[in-house]
Write an enzyme that holds these catalytic residues in place. Sequence first.
Site, PDB file in Angstrom:
ATOM      1  N   ASN A 182       0.858  -1.193   0.000  1.00  0.00           N
ATOM      2  CA  ASN A 182       0.000   0.000   0.000  1.00  0.00           C
ATOM      3  C   ASN A 182       0.893   1.241   0.000  1.00  0.00           C
ATOM      4  OD1 ASN A 182      -1.471   2.220   0.987  1.00  0.00           O
ATOM      5  ND2 ASN A 182      -3.049   0.858   1.777  1.00  0.00           N
TER       6      ASN A 182
ATOM      7  N   HIS B  43       1.098   5.898   1.991  1.00  0.00           N
ATOM      8  CA  HIS B  43       1.929   6.675   2.925  1.00  0.00           C
ATOM      9  C   HIS B  43       3.038   7.436   2.211  1.00  0.00           C
ATOM     10  CE1 HIS B  43      -0.332   5.011   6.157  1.00  0.00           C
ATOM     11  NE2 HIS B  43      -0.165   3.818   5.627  1.00  0.00           N
TER      12      HIS B  43
ATOM     13  N   ARG C 248       3.954  18.412   2.043  1.00  0.00           N
ATOM     14  CA  ARG C 248       4.704  19.568   1.562  1.00  0.00           C
ATOM     15  C   ARG C 248       4.140  20.166   0.272  1.00  0.00           C
ATOM     16  NH1 ARG C 248       9.857  21.784   2.371  1.00  0.00           N
ATOM     17  NH2 ARG C 248       9.416  21.167   4.500  1.00  0.00           N
TER      18      ARG C 248
ATOM     19  N   HIS D  92      -5.442   3.833  -1.980  1.00  0.00           N
ATOM     20  CA  HIS D  92      -6.774   4.234  -1.516  1.00  0.00           C
ATOM     21  C   HIS D  92      -7.010   5.686  -1.917  1.00  0.00           C
ATOM     22  CE1 HIS D  92      -9.567   4.555   2.316  1.00  0.00           C
ATOM     23  NE2 HIS D  92     -10.180   4.917   1.200  1.00  0.00           N
TER      24      HIS D  92
ATOM     25  N   ARG E 280      -9.080   8.491  -1.201  1.00  0.00           N
ATOM     26  CA  ARG E 280     -10.082   8.906  -0.208  1.00  0.00           C
ATOM     27  C   ARG E 280     -10.867  10.095  -0.733  1.00  0.00           C
ATOM     28  NH1 ARG E 280      -8.688   6.857   5.279  1.00  0.00           N
ATOM     29  NH2 ARG E 280     -10.354   8.221   5.959  1.00  0.00           N
TER      30      ARG E 280
ATOM     31  N   ARG F 113      -6.520  13.016   0.871  1.00  0.00           N
ATOM     32  CA  ARG F 113      -5.446  13.407   1.792  1.00  0.00           C
ATOM     33  C   ARG F 113      -4.090  12.823   1.414  1.00  0.00           C
ATOM     34  NH1 ARG F 113      -7.031  10.101   7.209  1.00  0.00           N
ATOM     35  NH2 ARG F 113      -8.941  11.267   6.921  1.00  0.00           N
TER      36      ARG F 113
ATOM     37  N   GLU G  44      -8.442   0.649  -3.343  1.00  0.00           N
ATOM     38  CA  GLU G  44      -9.311   0.738  -2.156  1.00  0.00           C
ATOM     39  C   GLU G  44     -10.195   1.961  -2.290  1.00  0.00           C
ATOM     40  OE1 GLU G  44      -7.478   1.138   1.653  1.00  0.00           O
ATOM     41  OE2 GLU G  44      -6.408  -0.735   1.398  1.00  0.00           O
TER      42      GLU G  44
ATOM     43  N   THR H  45      -8.025   3.777   7.946  1.00  0.00           N
ATOM     44  CA  THR H  45      -9.267   3.011   7.986  1.00  0.00           C
ATOM     45  C   THR H  45      -9.328   2.294   9.333  1.00  0.00           C
ATOM     46  OG1 THR H  45      -8.835   2.598   5.655  1.00  0.00           O
ATOM     47  CG2 THR H  45     -10.653   1.396   6.649  1.00  0.00           C
TER      48      THR H  45
ATOM     49  N   GLU I 223     -11.322  -9.044   2.740  1.00  0.00           N
ATOM     50  CA  GLU I 223     -10.016  -8.748   3.349  1.00  0.00           C
ATOM     51  C   GLU I 223     -10.255  -8.693   4.850  1.00  0.00           C
ATOM     52  OE1 GLU I 223      -7.627  -5.512   1.787  1.00  0.00           O
ATOM     53  OE2 GLU I 223      -6.674  -5.235   3.754  1.00  0.00           O
TER      54      GLU I 223
ATOM     55  N   HIS J  82      -3.782  -4.601   7.489  1.00  0.00           N
ATOM     56  CA  HIS J  82      -3.861  -3.499   8.447  1.00  0.00           C
ATOM     57  C   HIS J  82      -2.967  -3.781   9.648  1.00  0.00           C
ATOM     58  CE1 HIS J  82      -5.285   0.187  10.171  1.00  0.00           C
ATOM     59  NE2 HIS J  82      -6.013   0.386   9.087  1.00  0.00           N
TER      60      HIS J  82
HETATM   61  N1  PXP Z   1      -5.980  -2.835   4.098  1.00  0.00           N
HETATM   62  C1  PXP Z   1      -6.871  -1.823   4.184  1.00  0.00           C
HETATM   63  C2  PXP Z   1      -8.285  -2.096   3.779  1.00  0.00           C
HETATM   64  C3  PXP Z   1      -6.481  -0.540   4.604  1.00  0.00           C
HETATM   65  O1  PXP Z   1      -7.379   0.449   4.663  1.00  0.00           O
HETATM   66  C4  PXP Z   1      -5.129  -0.316   4.935  1.00  0.00           C
HETATM   67  C5  PXP Z   1      -4.671   1.038   5.366  1.00  0.00           C
HETATM   68  O2  PXP Z   1      -4.820   1.943   4.345  1.00  0.00           O
HETATM   69  C6  PXP Z   1      -4.230  -1.392   4.822  1.00  0.00           C
HETATM   70  C7  PXP Z   1      -4.685  -2.644   4.428  1.00  0.00           C
HETATM   71  C8  PXP Z   1      -2.773  -1.233   5.132  1.00  0.00           C
HETATM   72  O3  PXP Z   1      -2.632  -0.977   6.490  1.00  0.00           O
HETATM   73  P1  PXP Z   1      -1.200  -0.559   7.054  1.00  0.00           P
HETATM   74  O4  PXP Z   1      -0.852   0.754   6.436  1.00  0.00           O
HETATM   75  O5  PXP Z   1      -1.429  -0.486   8.531  1.00  0.00           O
HETATM   76  O6  PXP Z   1      -0.237  -1.640   6.661  1.00  0.00           O
END
Ligand code: PXP
Length: 246
Positions: free
Chosen positions: A7, A10, A18, A47, A49, A53, A74, A105, A155, A196
Amino acid sequence: MLQLCVNIDHVATLRQARYRDRKNGEPDPVAAAQICLDAGAHGITAHLREDRRHIIDADIPELRRVVRRRFNFEIGNVPEIVEIALRVKPDIVCLVPERREEVTTEGGLDVIANLNSLMETRRRMNEAGIEVSLFIGPDLAQVDAAEAVGAQFIELHTGPYAHAFHSKQERTAEIERLVVASRHAHACGLRVNAGHGLTIENVPLLHLVPHLQELNIGHSIISRAVTTGLEVAVRQMLEVMDGYLG
Ligand code: PXP
């Protein structure tokens, strides 16, 4: 073989901190996705959103172009974002709950309470050739509802497991919940992903959960990448996933 989808939200979070109002800020989530794939990741998760963000609209077609392996998109089940997903045609859409005030999430979907709208989105995605996953807690009634929706995947939300990890008693209870939910989903014909809060520390114990196909992991890999580099962070996660027996 247990597959890893990284994912990359981040990476975009850092860019937006910035460069919210500019194009071409760094770090670039699309370049990061390419490094993850080159390091052996099986797919990329992002994702979009409603509040944009982290990932923004302009990232999505570029990600779709670069991610020739599995692109897991996502989204919240809201009309604007559903239309974008139908245009982008990811390999799979994972429907997640979304509240603006949450940091990430936070809980799984309440599929039971939203059965009809999830069924309608599932139908439209499948007609467009997109598989559908529902992000849910390890709750048997929610698994049954996911089957009723006609989803291809669930999931399983591993956040509570990750949170409980440092207490042996609590993590054992959370693993048991994941095991029971995964077995039930498999028996219902659903394929099972998980994600997650997963880290190189807590993934090894997850090998006890049967039938997993993909892990979606973001924060830990991107955080470790600051000190190890992204390629090493992805490889280290793949190492702790290796040997999963299913
Ligand atoms: N799965 C889902 C559905 C999520 O919303 C997220 C966070 O965006 C993740 C997995 C990944 O979670 P993490 O960033 O804690 O590894």
